[in-house]
Design an enzyme around this catalytic site. Sequence first.
Site, PDB file in Angstrom:
ATOM      1  N   GLU A 121       9.738   0.793  10.554  1.00 30.03           N
ATOM      2  CA  GLU A 121      10.726   1.425   9.861  1.00 30.03           C
ATOM      3  C   GLU A 121       9.818   3.081  10.024  1.00 30.03           C
ATOM      4  OE1 GLU A 121      14.074   1.346   9.758  1.00 30.03           O
ATOM      5  OE2 GLU A 121      13.679  -0.435   9.989  1.00 30.03           O
ATOM      6  N   GLU A 135      10.115  15.552  15.030  1.00 28.00           N
ATOM      7  CA  GLU A 135      10.319  15.217  13.235  1.00 28.00           C
ATOM      8  C   GLU A 135       9.874  16.080  12.812  1.00 28.00           C
ATOM      9  OE1 GLU A 135       9.520  11.892  11.590  1.00 28.00           O
ATOM     10  OE2 GLU A 135      11.529  12.063  10.303  1.00 28.00           O
ATOM     11  N   LYS A 190       0.728  -0.637  -0.327  1.00 30.61           N
ATOM     12  CA  LYS A 190       0.200  -0.511  -0.133  1.00 30.61           C
ATOM     13  C   LYS A 190       1.155   0.976  -0.430  1.00 30.61           C
ATOM     14  CE  LYS A 190      -2.749   2.341   3.292  1.00 30.61           C
ATOM     15  NZ  LYS A 190      -1.895   3.253   2.324  1.00 30.61           N
ATOM     16  N   CYS A 230      13.590  10.928   6.602  1.00 30.83           N
ATOM     17  CA  CYS A 230      14.047   9.792   7.893  1.00 30.83           C
ATOM     18  C   CYS A 230      14.931  10.311   8.115  1.00 30.83           C
ATOM     19  CB  CYS A 230      13.537   8.681   8.194  1.00 30.83           C
ATOM     20  SG  CYS A 230      14.648   7.883   7.171  1.00 30.83           S
TER      21      CYS A 230
HETATM   22  P1  NAD Z   1       2.220   8.107   7.408  1.00 32.48           P
HETATM   23  O1  NAD Z   1       2.134   7.623   8.974  1.00 32.48           O
HETATM   24  O2  NAD Z   1       1.381   9.208   7.863  1.00 32.48           O
HETATM   25  O3  NAD Z   1       2.182   6.851   6.822  1.00 32.48           O
HETATM   26  C1  NAD Z   1       2.873   6.009   6.136  1.00 32.48           C
HETATM   27  C2  NAD Z   1       1.827   5.237   4.971  1.00 32.48           C
HETATM   28  O4  NAD Z   1       1.087   4.574   6.681  1.00 32.48           O
HETATM   29  C3  NAD Z   1       0.655   5.811   3.993  1.00 32.48           C
HETATM   30  O5  NAD Z   1       0.846   4.669   2.876  1.00 32.48           O
HETATM   31  C4  NAD Z   1      -0.659   6.065   4.685  1.00 32.48           C
HETATM   32  O6  NAD Z   1      -1.859   5.889   3.616  1.00 32.48           O
HETATM   33  C5  NAD Z   1      -0.327   4.585   5.607  1.00 32.48           C
HETATM   34  N1  NAD Z   1      -1.321   4.675   6.942  1.00 32.48           N
HETATM   35  C6  NAD Z   1      -1.647   6.023   7.702  1.00 32.48           C
HETATM   36  N2  NAD Z   1      -2.557   5.520   8.835  1.00 32.48           N
HETATM   37  C7  NAD Z   1      -2.644   4.636   9.212  1.00 32.48           C
HETATM   38  C8  NAD Z   1      -3.531   3.554   9.408  1.00 32.48           C
HETATM   39  N3  NAD Z   1      -4.315   3.073  10.540  1.00 32.48           N
HETATM   40  N4  NAD Z   1      -3.398   1.863   8.509  1.00 32.48           N
HETATM   41  C9  NAD Z   1      -2.727   1.208   8.118  1.00 32.48           C
HETATM   42  N5  NAD Z   1      -1.690   2.329   7.363  1.00 32.48           N
HETATM   43  C10 NAD Z   1      -1.861   3.703   7.701  1.00 32.48           C
HETATM   44  O7  NAD Z   1       3.721   8.656   6.973  1.00 32.48           O
HETATM   45  P2  NAD Z   1       3.931   9.342   5.775  1.00 32.48           P
HETATM   46  O8  NAD Z   1       3.347  10.783   6.992  1.00 32.48           O
HETATM   47  O9  NAD Z   1       3.633   9.500   5.162  1.00 32.48           O
HETATM   48  O10 NAD Z   1       5.662   9.747   6.087  1.00 32.48           O
HETATM   49  C11 NAD Z   1       6.826  10.310   6.656  1.00 32.48           C
HETATM   50  C12 NAD Z   1       7.417   9.554   7.853  1.00 32.48           C
HETATM   51  O11 NAD Z   1       8.087   8.433   7.573  1.00 32.48           O
HETATM   52  C13 NAD Z   1       7.800  10.180   8.441  1.00 32.48           C
HETATM   53  O12 NAD Z   1       8.103  10.164  10.136  1.00 32.48           O
HETATM   54  C14 NAD Z   1       9.389   9.797   8.401  1.00 32.48           C
HETATM   55  O13 NAD Z   1      10.533  10.097   9.248  1.00 32.48           O
HETATM   56  C15 NAD Z   1       9.131   8.649   8.528  1.00 32.48           C
HETATM   57  N6  NAD Z   1       9.940   7.312   7.225  1.00 32.48           N
HETATM   58  C16 NAD Z   1      10.889   6.842   8.127  1.00 32.48           C
HETATM   59  C17 NAD Z   1      12.125   5.614   7.205  1.00 32.48           C
HETATM   60  C18 NAD Z   1      12.968   4.662   7.744  1.00 32.48           C
HETATM   61  O14 NAD Z   1      12.993   4.728   7.282  1.00 32.48           O
HETATM   62  N7  NAD Z   1      13.248   4.996   8.754  1.00 32.48           N
HETATM   63  C19 NAD Z   1      12.243   5.827   6.021  1.00 32.48           C
HETATM   64  C20 NAD Z   1      10.774   6.583   6.026  1.00 32.48           C
HETATM   65  C21 NAD Z   1      10.237   7.853   6.116  1.00 32.48           C
END
Ligand code: NAD
Length: 490
Positions: A252, A384, A177, A286
Amino acid sequence: MKKWPNQLFINNKWVDGIAGRKWDVFNPANGTLLESVALADARDVDAAVQAARKAFDEGPWPRMDPLARGRLLYKLAGKIRDNLADLAMTDTLNVGKPIRDTLGFDVPCAADLFESYAGLPDKIAGKCYGTLPDNVTMQFREPMGVIAAIVPWNFPLTNAAIKLAPILACGNTVVLKPSEVSPLSALMLANLALEVGFPPGVINVIHGTGSDAGTPLVEHRGVDKITFTGRHQTGAQMLQAAKIGMKGVMLELGGKTPSIVFPDALLENVVNGVITGIFFNLGQVCVAGSRLLVHASQHDEILARIISKVGSLRQGDPTDPKNHLGCLATAQHKKIVINYIEQAKKEGARSILNNAHLSQGEGCFHPPVIFDGVTSNMTIAREEVFGPVLSVMTYQDEEDAIRIANDSDFGLMANVWTNDGGRALRVSRRLKAGRIAINGGGALRANVPVYGYKMSGIGAELGFEEAAHEYTNSKAILYSLGTEKSPWPE
Ligand code: NAD
């Protein structure tokens, strides 16, 4: 640019969502509509999981000669390279990343990942425990099952590849997804997988929101493991969902990377590294180096050099290869970044960068910001931001630097800048983070595992042994040679 796929990809077929709903995907740089993409709900998720389940339980993929599995991954890597320009332009248009980055990093990195993991399938091995004379005990590592992979929008194609390459190499099937913000390159990837001949149900891509598609996916009883990249708040929801069916979970999450500059470091490299570390992809990374720790004696010189260098960056149309900085991924995210900036000012941080020459607020653009006088108790130092905001903090000595760097809820990565090898390792050993970059050597590598300390995650992303551990089950077979004595009296 070819037309983008705009349906759900289930069981090697393109289908509309059962409810017939669509979701508009926009270009954040100018607000134009890129594509209306079918939106999944729980029924579509169920169809995708069923397809992945059937492919795993009955299909050829987990049982295939590992070399044949590897060859398909290798072919997919080649297809990604063949489609470099289209894939790069897609992520550039979809999330505002500069084309120089998507051409130079995002897409090549995705291809490299599949190429690298193409070599893994026939190397996955168990162990043999030979301690007893009358029993041979073997451990096998078997494909785990159906993996639910959920990724964010900051590196749409690369994040999909980081999940899919090891998952598939280990013989699993997957329901991916992508973020609802950025589904286009993941759907293109599904098309390329179809072209190279992945069997039906092995890769399924459903596009939908977190609540409508993400939640039913991670709660589905047909899923064996959840692998998630995103915010820690969403990660906590994954842990809740994992309780249903006692699934494995790998997370992650976010970071608040400190970059400690010691006085003996080569300042020219430091300045380049710090600027790239925080402003690459406008800080939507991230591991963005959002906390810069400088020694009191060097504070003014380092800041002067950084400010001068930022002045030479170009921000603007992400499709223009001359631009170093594009825009933020969504208007909603821009509001979050601005709120953090306002909060930092209220809490006493000093904004020191004259960024008037850079793009000022049209659409989703936001220029780089540097705050000086930041202390660990300020929100800007703790949370963050995921935007182009650098916080400068001053330390007195090595001990103080380590204390400030570790004073964080996150522990994804840390940077150490010094020419003293002993200090580099001494400090690295004491930093609480899963990845430490010394003098800028922190690039993502397929064979190096990425762990997060504290709230930055659970489990390992990448690394061959670690991937084999995350995405296979261990099975012990204990084979009696017929001479073992029963513990009960005859
Ligand atoms: P997010 O947590 O809002 O969303 C991530 C994904 O989760 C999206 O596909 C979203 O649709 C889905 N999602 C949201 N709510 C959900 C639920 N209740 N159940 C299942 N899926 C759900 O994150 P974002 O704003 O898209 O991304 C930014 C974040 O990602 C930052 O915190 C960043 O640090 C992190 N990130 C971490 C890494 C790593 O390797 N550690 C890499 C890239 C990004």
